[in-house]
Scaffold this motif. Structure first.
Motif, mmCIF file in Angstrom:
data_model
loop_
_atom_site.group_PDB
_atom_site.id
_atom_site.type_symbol
_atom_site.label_atom_id
_atom_site.label_comp_id
_atom_site.label_asym_id
_atom_site.label_seq_id
_atom_site.Cartn_x
_atom_site.Cartn_y
_atom_site.Cartn_z
ATOM 1 N N ARG A 210 -55.658 -60.388 7.451
ATOM 2 C CA ARG A 210 -56.801 -61.175 7.161
ATOM 3 C C ARG A 210 -57.502 -61.496 6.095
ATOM 4 O O ARG A 210 -57.017 -62.500 5.246
ATOM 5 N N ARG A 211 -55.931 -60.441 4.607
ATOM 6 C CA ARG A 211 -55.749 -60.881 3.469
ATOM 7 C C ARG A 211 -54.858 -62.587 3.420
ATOM 8 O O ARG A 211 -55.004 -63.343 2.148
ATOM 9 N N LEU A 212 -53.634 -62.763 3.961
ATOM 10 C CA LEU A 212 -53.569 -64.126 3.844
ATOM 11 C C LEU A 212 -54.132 -64.488 3.986
ATOM 12 O O LEU A 212 -53.887 -66.055 3.437
ATOM 13 N N SER A 213 -54.544 -64.845 4.969
ATOM 14 C CA SER A 213 -55.691 -65.976 5.369
ATOM 15 C C SER A 213 -56.826 -66.500 4.425
ATOM 16 O O SER A 213 -57.415 -67.639 4.015
ATOM 17 N N LYS A 214 -57.826 -65.213 3.662
ATOM 18 C CA LYS A 214 -58.354 -66.028 2.516
ATOM 19 C C LYS A 214 -57.331 -66.253 1.630
ATOM 20 O O LYS A 214 -57.952 -67.217 1.357
#
Length: 306
Positions: A210-214
């Motif tokens: 989720r952090r990479l996606s954001k």
């Protein structure tokens, strides 16, 4: 791959636009060129002679285009017969040429709406020009007068109907430099959208995924990210590993791939993150416009949208 159907008014300047786009990196597939090639093939020549007699031939046995046009455009039945003879093979050859190409392709088809827009055309651009300017061009290039132009256009679909069915209309009513400016904006858009891709990367946890996606979405290097759990079996330093991971799939375009990889590489916890890009062969036009609107940083204001 992105395919642009290029059509427009007779004498409107379609070939000029095609040449400008070719200089911007497009591959141009020209229907008229294929027609000229067909008129050199014995089977086509034989069918036309059987229909109209040898008066359509020059002394060397080649077809006289003006003679064929005079016969075809003088009678609706002859026109339909000629269309049935030529158009299906033109479309087949164009399709082969298009799918042998990559990047963005311009299919220049004067009778695009008359023969039916092929399924592989993503967007249609119509080149319009005032009647007086078209007559001047046609008189200079082909020796046509207004009567001949009107006679040919009488066999075509109404201009207004074709304009309504196009995605963009370019008014070729100014100088060559003004035309160059008008088509340059669309060329930039088409080049940007010519290679939609999906990029995937596996992560060690949902939080990391989720952090990479954001990070990627915030940087507008992708328009969308899907996050989902996976089970992976892989070799790592001589041993087989079996892990529960999280995968991220990004929807983006190839020009943004280097920036997207840079963000992932800097943020990822793995020693060797595996970042794969897969080309999207075709995408629906609304999704392409969505990619442009969200990722290009530019409004769609290059031409009149229909």
């Amino acid at each position: 791959m992105l395919v642009i159907g290029l059509t427009g008014d007779v004498g409107g300047g379609k070939s000029s636009v095609a040449l400008l786009w070719e200089k911007e990196g497009a591959r141009v597939v020209d229907a008229d060129k294929i027609v000229r090639e067909l008129w050199q093939e014995p089977e086509i020549i034989g069918a036309a002679v059987a229909r109209w007699g040898s008066a359509i031939l020059d002394s060397d046995g080649s077809v006289r285009p003006r003679a064929v046009a005079r016969l075809a455009f003088s009678d609706v039945r002859e026109y339909r017969w000629l269309c049935d003879l030529i158009h299906p093979e033109v479309v087949r050859r164009m399709e082969r040429a298009v799918f042998a190409s990559s990047g963005w392709v311009v299919a220049e088809i004067p009778l695009l709406f008359e023969v039916g827009v092929p399924w592989w055309v993503d967007f249609v651009v119509y080149i319009a020009a005032p009647l007086g300017e078209r007559l001047a061009r046609l008189s200079s290039a082909r020796g046509w007068g207004e009567e001949e132009l009107m006679g040919r256009e009488a066999r075509l679909l109404p201009r207004e109907e074709k304009i309504r069915s196009s995605h963009w209309v370019i008014e070729n009513d100014g100088t060559p430099e003004e035309l160059r400016t008008k088509v340059a904006g669309l060329a930039k858009m088409f080049s940007f959208l010519s290679e939609p891709i999906e990029v995937t990367v596996s992560c060690g946890s949902e939080e990391e995924a989720r952090r990479l996606s954001k990070a990627v979405i915030d940087g507008r290097k992708a328009a969308c990210a899907h996050v989902y759990p996976i089970e992976s079996l892989y070799w790592w330093k001589g041993s087989i590993e079996n892990e529960h991971e999280w995968e991220v799939s990004f929807k983006t375009v190839f020009p943004l791939y280097p920036d997207l990889v840079k963000i992932i590489s800097e943020e990822h916890s793995y020693e060797v993150p595996v970042i794969n890009a897969t080309s999207v062969v075709k995408a629906n036009r609304d999704s392409l416009l969505w990619l442009w609107e969200e990722l290009s940083g530019e409004p769609d204001n290059h031409a009149y949208r229909s």
